[in-house]
Design an enzyme around this catalytic site. Sequence first.
Site, PDB file in Angstrom:
ATOM      1  N   GLU A 275       0.834  -1.213   0.000  1.00  0.00           N
ATOM      2  CA  GLU A 275       0.000   0.000   0.000  1.00  0.00           C
ATOM      3  C   GLU A 275       0.867   1.262   0.000  1.00  0.00           C
ATOM      4  O   GLU A 275       0.815   2.067   0.926  1.00  0.00           O
ATOM      5  CB  GLU A 275      -0.893   0.012   1.251  1.00  0.00           C
ATOM      6  CG  GLU A 275      -1.796  -1.194   1.384  1.00  0.00           C
ATOM      7  CD  GLU A 275      -2.467  -1.289   2.759  1.00  0.00           C
ATOM      8  OE1 GLU A 275      -2.061  -0.557   3.688  1.00  0.00           O
ATOM      9  OE2 GLU A 275      -3.388  -2.088   2.888  1.00  0.00           O
ATOM     10  N   ARG A 315       1.964  20.124   6.362  1.00  0.00           N
ATOM     11  CA  ARG A 315       3.001  19.271   6.946  1.00  0.00           C
ATOM     12  C   ARG A 315       4.014  20.020   7.829  1.00  0.00           C
ATOM     13  O   ARG A 315       4.350  19.525   8.905  1.00  0.00           O
ATOM     14  CB  ARG A 315       3.733  18.476   5.852  1.00  0.00           C
ATOM     15  CG  ARG A 315       2.802  17.524   5.081  1.00  0.00           C
ATOM     16  CD  ARG A 315       3.546  16.608   4.122  1.00  0.00           C
ATOM     17  NE  ARG A 315       4.396  15.689   4.840  1.00  0.00           N
ATOM     18  CZ  ARG A 315       5.702  15.856   5.002  1.00  0.00           C
ATOM     19  NH1 ARG A 315       6.334  16.870   4.457  1.00  0.00           N
ATOM     20  NH2 ARG A 315       6.387  14.989   5.708  1.00  0.00           N
ATOM     21  N   TYR A 319       3.806  18.534  11.421  1.00  0.00           N
ATOM     22  CA  TYR A 319       4.857  17.577  11.779  1.00  0.00           C
ATOM     23  C   TYR A 319       6.230  18.224  11.908  1.00  0.00           C
ATOM     24  O   TYR A 319       7.223  17.504  12.010  1.00  0.00           O
ATOM     25  CB  TYR A 319       4.985  16.484  10.698  1.00  0.00           C
ATOM     26  CG  TYR A 319       3.711  15.842  10.222  1.00  0.00           C
ATOM     27  CD1 TYR A 319       2.847  15.217  11.126  1.00  0.00           C
ATOM     28  CD2 TYR A 319       3.389  15.799   8.874  1.00  0.00           C
ATOM     29  CE1 TYR A 319       1.690  14.600  10.677  1.00  0.00           C
ATOM     30  CE2 TYR A 319       2.237  15.175   8.418  1.00  0.00           C
ATOM     31  CZ  TYR A 319       1.389  14.581   9.322  1.00  0.00           C
ATOM     32  OH  TYR A 319       0.252  13.972   8.885  1.00  0.00           O
ATOM     33  N   CYS A 344      -2.840  33.880  10.445  1.00  0.00           N
ATOM     34  CA  CYS A 344      -2.617  34.463  11.758  1.00  0.00           C
ATOM     35  C   CYS A 344      -2.363  33.388  12.811  1.00  0.00           C
ATOM     36  O   CYS A 344      -3.183  33.153  13.693  1.00  0.00           O
ATOM     37  CB  CYS A 344      -3.796  35.354  12.121  1.00  0.00           C
ATOM     38  SG  CYS A 344      -3.954  36.678  10.920  1.00  0.00           S
TER      39      CYS A 344
HETATM   40  C1  LIG Z   1      -1.326   5.984   5.199  1.00  0.00           C
HETATM   41  C2  LIG Z   1      -1.377   4.530   4.924  1.00  0.00           C
HETATM   42  C3  LIG Z   1      -0.614   3.974   3.890  1.00  0.00           C
HETATM   43  C4  LIG Z   1       0.333   4.781   3.034  1.00  0.00           C
HETATM   44  O1  LIG Z   1       1.428   5.239   3.745  1.00  0.00           O
HETATM   45  P1  LIG Z   1       2.656   5.926   2.954  1.00  0.00           P
HETATM   46  O2  LIG Z   1       3.588   6.280   4.032  1.00  0.00           O
HETATM   47  O3  LIG Z   1       2.120   7.102   2.252  1.00  0.00           O
HETATM   48  O4  LIG Z   1       3.205   4.905   2.038  1.00  0.00           O
HETATM   49  C5  LIG Z   1      -0.746   2.633   3.631  1.00  0.00           C
HETATM   50  N1  LIG Z   1      -1.582   1.848   4.362  1.00  0.00           N
HETATM   51  C6  LIG Z   1      -2.319   2.340   5.370  1.00  0.00           C
HETATM   52  C7  LIG Z   1      -3.222   1.442   6.117  1.00  0.00           C
HETATM   53  C8  LIG Z   1      -2.243   3.683   5.691  1.00  0.00           C
HETATM   54  O5  LIG Z   1      -2.971   4.176   6.697  1.00  0.00           O
END
Ligand SMILES: *Cc1c(COP(=O)(O)O)cnc(C)c1O
Length: 420
Positions: A275, A315, A319, A344
């Site tokens: 993913e 970001r 972060y 602001c």
């Molecule tokens: C956010 C997320 C990702 C992707 O993360 P990256 O750091 O962008 O690769 C993949 N799987 C799940 C379950 C996520 O919450």
Amino acid sequence: MDNFDYRDGVLHAEDLPLSAIADAVGTPVYIYSRATLERHAQVFRDALAILPRVHIAFAIKANPNLAVLRVMSREGLGADVVSGGELARALAAGMPPQDIVFSGVGKQQHEMIQGLEAGIGQFNLESEEEGIELAALAAERGLTAACALRVNPDVDARTHAKISTGKAENKFGVPIDRGADIYARLAALPGLAMRGVAVHIGSQLSELGPFEEAFAKVGALIAEIRASGHAVTHADLGGGLGVPYKAGEVYPSPQEYAEMVARATAGWDVTLMFEPGRVICGNAGVLLTRVIRVKRSSNKAPFVVVDAAMNDLARPAMYGAWHDFDAVQPTGEKMTAHIVGPICETGDTFAMDRETDALQAGDLAVFRTAGAYGATMASSYNSRGFVAEVMVDGENWAVVADRILPAAISAAERVPDFLD
Ligand SMILES: *Cc1c(COP(=O)(O)O)cnc(C)c1O
């Protein structure tokens, strides 16, 4: 590697000078390179080709723009979605339902039904409670939901705390030591077809060690589940591979990642699912902005006030993240400056004491590596609109998301009669 380079002293996206986009659509604007998106999808896919059976699901939350999703779908990637809204986008972009994975700790029943009715490929269950609900919804409809159980391996991803997801105290997944029992109980429910385990320990990982540690634990769990008589045909290893935000930084390559995965999963005999989000789209986008004015300060360096702000690119405020900042037409002169937006809040600061190209009012500049977790995290704070998004393809370009003006946002608001 990306397709944002200087030619004749002007920063281009592929074959197009960024100044041309600023002239046509104004600033701030997100700009994506089709060639970079495709290249990153291909490099990731080619690296994983050393593994036996692979399914890649682009993590839509990193960049859900429909044109970006269309590029992913043309590259043969499926989607990892975390809401009904993202599921609808994946389908609208032409991703086959069976290539869609539904993750997320708070899936609502209407979203589960949406997934069931669309016939998506896999639900990643984050709790036993969720599995019981999904089983009932599927059984009522005479359907079977293919599922993986997301486990929390209690591994330190060594990334920012807000994007670390695999420690015991994080809300994600079930404790890995209870994984086999929960898997067995869910496998007994009509309406569910338990087929795998899933893990995702965080985002922007800069080292492979934490992945390998987590995958070793998942391997042991798969063996335990199989020993108790249940099938495991899929293992979803999540996303999380980091990208360099500073020129010169070196991150593990997709090839190194794939070699680690091959080592860690040898003998599993499953379809491996991935993913990736940031690693595909992060360096494929920039946020183009214009300097409003340069303000002298008592703090030695001047403030370069740009027309992009924390509502457009969250970001840095969220972060403490770094984005490289470069002039579109650098003069060769340098300055040290604080780069801030107009909002602001003191948090609306992109960089303090940054050594950068010399800039003055009216100059264009970019925040690089803004293609992931950029536009999608925008808000309308300070009654600012939503920034436009553009995709470049060679010399061609198109607006792939209209700028949403403040008036369009306030048009959805009402003053009730009782305030007359
Ligand atoms: C956010 C997320 C990702 C992707 O993360 P990256 O750091 O962008 O690769 C993949 N799987 C799940 C379950 C996520 O919450």
